[in-house]
Design an enzyme around this catalytic site. Structure first.
Site, PDB file in Angstrom:
ATOM      1  N   GLN A 155     -15.341  -4.760   0.605  1.00  0.00           N
ATOM      2  CA  GLN A 155     -14.161  -4.321   1.368  1.00  0.00           C
ATOM      3  C   GLN A 155     -14.557  -3.444   2.552  1.00  0.00           C
ATOM      4  O   GLN A 155     -14.058  -3.601   3.666  1.00  0.00           O
ATOM      5  CB  GLN A 155     -13.223  -3.540   0.418  1.00  0.00           C
ATOM      6  CG  GLN A 155     -11.909  -3.103   1.041  1.00  0.00           C
ATOM      7  CD  GLN A 155     -11.014  -2.390   0.021  1.00  0.00           C
ATOM      8  OE1 GLN A 155     -11.361  -2.237  -1.153  1.00  0.00           O
ATOM      9  NE2 GLN A 155      -9.855  -1.938   0.462  1.00  0.00           N
ATOM     10  N   ARG A 183     -11.490   8.213   6.521  1.00  0.00           N
ATOM     11  CA  ARG A 183     -11.104   8.842   7.793  1.00  0.00           C
ATOM     12  C   ARG A 183     -10.652  10.270   7.517  1.00  0.00           C
ATOM     13  O   ARG A 183      -9.454  10.559   7.519  1.00  0.00           O
ATOM     14  CB  ARG A 183      -9.934   8.088   8.452  1.00  0.00           C
ATOM     15  CG  ARG A 183     -10.221   6.687   8.940  1.00  0.00           C
ATOM     16  CD  ARG A 183      -8.957   6.069   9.530  1.00  0.00           C
ATOM     17  NE  ARG A 183      -7.857   6.107   8.561  1.00  0.00           N
ATOM     18  CZ  ARG A 183      -7.634   5.158   7.644  1.00  0.00           C
ATOM     19  NH1 ARG A 183      -8.400   4.103   7.581  1.00  0.00           N
ATOM     20  NH2 ARG A 183      -6.631   5.291   6.809  1.00  0.00           N
ATOM     21  N   THR A 235      -1.843   0.031  -5.242  1.00  0.00           N
ATOM     22  CA  THR A 235      -2.274   0.926  -6.308  1.00  0.00           C
ATOM     23  C   THR A 235      -1.286   2.057  -6.510  1.00  0.00           C
ATOM     24  O   THR A 235      -0.908   2.749  -5.559  1.00  0.00           O
ATOM     25  CB  THR A 235      -3.657   1.517  -5.958  1.00  0.00           C
ATOM     26  OG1 THR A 235      -4.545   0.449  -5.682  1.00  0.00           O
ATOM     27  CG2 THR A 235      -4.202   2.365  -7.105  1.00  0.00           C
ATOM     28  N   TYR A 244       0.899  -1.166   0.000  1.00  0.00           N
ATOM     29  CA  TYR A 244       0.000   0.000   0.000  1.00  0.00           C
ATOM     30  C   TYR A 244       0.936   1.214   0.000  1.00  0.00           C
ATOM     31  O   TYR A 244       0.897   2.035   0.884  1.00  0.00           O
ATOM     32  CB  TYR A 244      -0.826  -0.084   1.286  1.00  0.00           C
ATOM     33  CG  TYR A 244      -2.000   0.840   1.459  1.00  0.00           C
ATOM     34  CD1 TYR A 244      -3.012   0.928   0.506  1.00  0.00           C
ATOM     35  CD2 TYR A 244      -2.119   1.612   2.619  1.00  0.00           C
ATOM     36  CE1 TYR A 244      -4.108   1.753   0.724  1.00  0.00           C
ATOM     37  CE2 TYR A 244      -3.225   2.439   2.831  1.00  0.00           C
ATOM     38  CZ  TYR A 244      -4.214   2.486   1.876  1.00  0.00           C
ATOM     39  OH  TYR A 244      -5.305   3.301   2.094  1.00  0.00           O
ATOM     40  N   HIS A 281      -2.231   7.369  -3.224  1.00  0.00           N
ATOM     41  CA  HIS A 281      -3.341   6.406  -3.080  1.00  0.00           C
ATOM     42  C   HIS A 281      -3.771   6.308  -1.614  1.00  0.00           C
ATOM     43  O   HIS A 281      -4.961   6.394  -1.296  1.00  0.00           O
ATOM     44  CB  HIS A 281      -2.893   5.035  -3.598  1.00  0.00           C
ATOM     45  CG  HIS A 281      -3.904   3.947  -3.371  1.00  0.00           C
ATOM     46  ND1 HIS A 281      -5.126   3.935  -4.002  1.00  0.00           N
ATOM     47  CD2 HIS A 281      -3.873   2.842  -2.573  1.00  0.00           C
ATOM     48  CE1 HIS A 281      -5.810   2.862  -3.606  1.00  0.00           C
ATOM     49  NE2 HIS A 281      -5.071   2.186  -2.739  1.00  0.00           N
ATOM     50  N   GLU A 289      -1.268  -1.845 -10.464  1.00  0.00           N
ATOM     51  CA  GLU A 289      -0.123  -2.130  -9.596  1.00  0.00           C
ATOM     52  C   GLU A 289       1.040  -2.683 -10.416  1.00  0.00           C
ATOM     53  O   GLU A 289       0.843  -3.240 -11.496  1.00  0.00           O
ATOM     54  CB  GLU A 289      -0.504  -3.153  -8.516  1.00  0.00           C
ATOM     55  CG  GLU A 289      -1.715  -2.736  -7.697  1.00  0.00           C
ATOM     56  CD  GLU A 289      -1.843  -3.482  -6.379  1.00  0.00           C
ATOM     57  OE1 GLU A 289      -0.860  -4.122  -5.946  1.00  0.00           O
ATOM     58  OE2 GLU A 289      -2.939  -3.406  -5.783  1.00  0.00           O
ATOM     59  N   LYS A 344     -10.765  -8.909  -2.188  1.00  0.00           N
ATOM     60  CA  LYS A 344      -9.579  -8.941  -3.042  1.00  0.00           C
ATOM     61  C   LYS A 344      -9.238 -10.336  -3.553  1.00  0.00           C
ATOM     62  O   LYS A 344      -8.411 -10.473  -4.442  1.00  0.00           O
ATOM     63  CB  LYS A 344      -8.365  -8.448  -2.234  1.00  0.00           C
ATOM     64  CG  LYS A 344      -8.514  -7.087  -1.608  1.00  0.00           C
ATOM     65  CD  LYS A 344      -8.206  -6.004  -2.605  1.00  0.00           C
ATOM     66  CE  LYS A 344      -8.166  -4.642  -1.931  1.00  0.00           C
ATOM     67  NZ  LYS A 344      -7.752  -3.606  -2.879  1.00  0.00           N
TER      68      LYS A 344
END
Ligand code: CA
Length: 430
Positions: free
Chosen positions: A246, A149, A363, A135, A140, A207, A259
């Site tokens: 998700q 958030r 990503t 990640y 991203h 990716e 995923k």
């Protein structure tokens, strides 16, 4: 080196726009009627069947173990032999495919060894044992974090280590494989109750994946300055994602069924040596960001300048011959965490990597809206739909949509390096 060793006798291999000349020579695996699965090298628009070449005796100067591995069905054994073996084989294929060396060109095997229409025969390049997904793009992580958030897009650990999770390797498929829209649990309200059915928010994730060549022994971490020596090569990866699934399932242990229904890999592995002209340094961190801990600090150029593109074509567009719509144009050099850091972190607690393991970047998104690598970001959770070439709008993927990812390296004075495609059509849920 004379020019005849820098050009190839294979028709079209030197085309400036191709990206599959002597400087690339990516490797993969193909399954041929009557011959079974074979390790292959891509040259121009052709796939070279390695076993057929080995059997001619033309590459007998290669070590016996290297020749045996090249005569195999997939790349695992060859990947495990390490950098010296990879380099010797690359140099040998380069020699045999160059215009100055007629041995293979004039050999009777060439008609059978050089495959023009290999598209439907492409397989996964190796057996993928373990798959880890990171990640590592700050754009991203910040974009997605700010949707869920707003007060704290990046959690306190994010700038201290490349965050990742252990993914699923059994559902990794090769480019060209259609994807069935998954069913899953979703909720209309944050607290439930859930219902079960086809995902309504199907997405792609652009990716870059690294296939591990040589691994490490259990409890012997890989030092960051040796990390890229363990990488056999890079591929493109579409980490298909069901966003509504998700959202409901991810707490407290992270992504699971959102995923694990499918991830698509491009078939040809671009070797790290082929990317040497495109290595770039990790830039200094912005003021105020913490320096990485010592074991995550690299003394060498460990980012890769790779252009990335995503296009979408609906079923109607393909039927009408309408060109696919470009929905993303980005670059792999815009990552916050490098591949070397991901490998050093992954093994820092003693975890062993094995030949054929896949580590994906997460990503890849850049700072501009056009460089956002998934629809969740690109349409900002569906609030800013994009318009395709048939004038229909997309918030997320619809049945019949075809997603194609492409990647290439290109700079003035440097050879163009192609990655090929990572392609998949969305089929209706079952
Ligand atoms: Ca991902």
């Amino acid at each position: 080196m004379s020019d005849s060793l820098n050009r190839s006798w294979v028709k079209g291999a030197d085309d400036a726009e191709g990206g599959f000349g002597l400087d690339n020579l990516p490797m993969g695996s193909i399954a041929l009627e009557g011959r079974g699965a074979r390790v292959a090298v891509r040259i121009g628009d052709f796939a070279l069947d390695c076993r057929s070449v080995v059997e001619t005796g033309l590459c007998d100067r290669l070590d016996r173990r290297v020749r045996d591995a090249l005569a195999g069905e997939s790349l695992n054994e060859f990947m495990g032999l390490g950098q010296v073996a990879w380099r010797s084989a690359r140099a040998e294929f380069r020699r045999l495919l160059s215009a100055g060396v007629p041995d293979l060109r004039d050999h009777k095997v060439v008609g059978a060894a050089l495959i023009p229409q290999w598209g439907s025969s492409l397989r996964l390049p190796c057996d993928i044992g373990d798959y880890t997904d990171f990640y590592a793009s700050i754009h991203h992580a910040t974009n997605v974090g700010s949707m869920f958030r707003p007060d704290q897009p990046l959690l306190p650990n994010w700038k201290h280590m490349p965050i990742g999770y252990h993914g699923r390797s059994s559902s990794i498929v090769v480019t060209g494989t259609s994807i069935v829209r998954p069913n899953g649990q979703t909720v209309a309200q944050d607290a439930g109750p859930p219902s079960f059915g086809p995902t309504k928010l199907l997405d792609y994730e652009l990716e870059v994946g690294a296939l591990i060549g040589t691994g490490n022994a259990l409890s012997q971490p890989i030092a960051i300055d040796r990390a890229l020596d363990h990488v056999f090569g890079l591929v493109l990866l579409n980490d298909w994602s069901a966003r509504d699934v998700q959202k409901w399932e991810y707490q407290p242990l992270g992504p699971f069924l959102a995923k694990n229904f499918a991830s698509t890999l491009s078939g040809w592995v671009v070797m790290v040596d082929a990317l040497a002209p495109y290595r770039v340094a990790l830039p200094s961190r912005p003021e105020g960001d913490p320096e990485p801990l010592a074991h995550l600090r690299a003394g060498h150029d460990c980012l890769f300048d790779v252009h990335l593109e995503v296009t979408i074509a609906s079923a109607a567009m393909r039927a009408a011959g309408t060109p696919a719509t470009q929905v993303c144009l980005g670059n792999f050099s815009q990552m916050y965490w490098s591949l070397a850091q991901m490998i050093a972190h992954h093994t820092s607690g003693g975890c062993n990597l094995r030949p054929g393991d896949l580590l994906a970047s997460g990503t890849v998104s850049g700072p501009e809206p056009e460089s956002r690598g998934c629809l969740l970001e690109r349409t900002w959770r569906g609030t800013q739909p994009i318009t395709l070439g048939d004038s229909t709008q997309r918030k997320f993927l619809e049945d019949g949509d075809e997603v194609v990812m492409r990647a290439w390296c290109d700079r003035p004075g440097k050879p163009r390096i192609g990655f090929g495609e990572c392609r998949g059509v969305v089929l209706p849920a079952r």
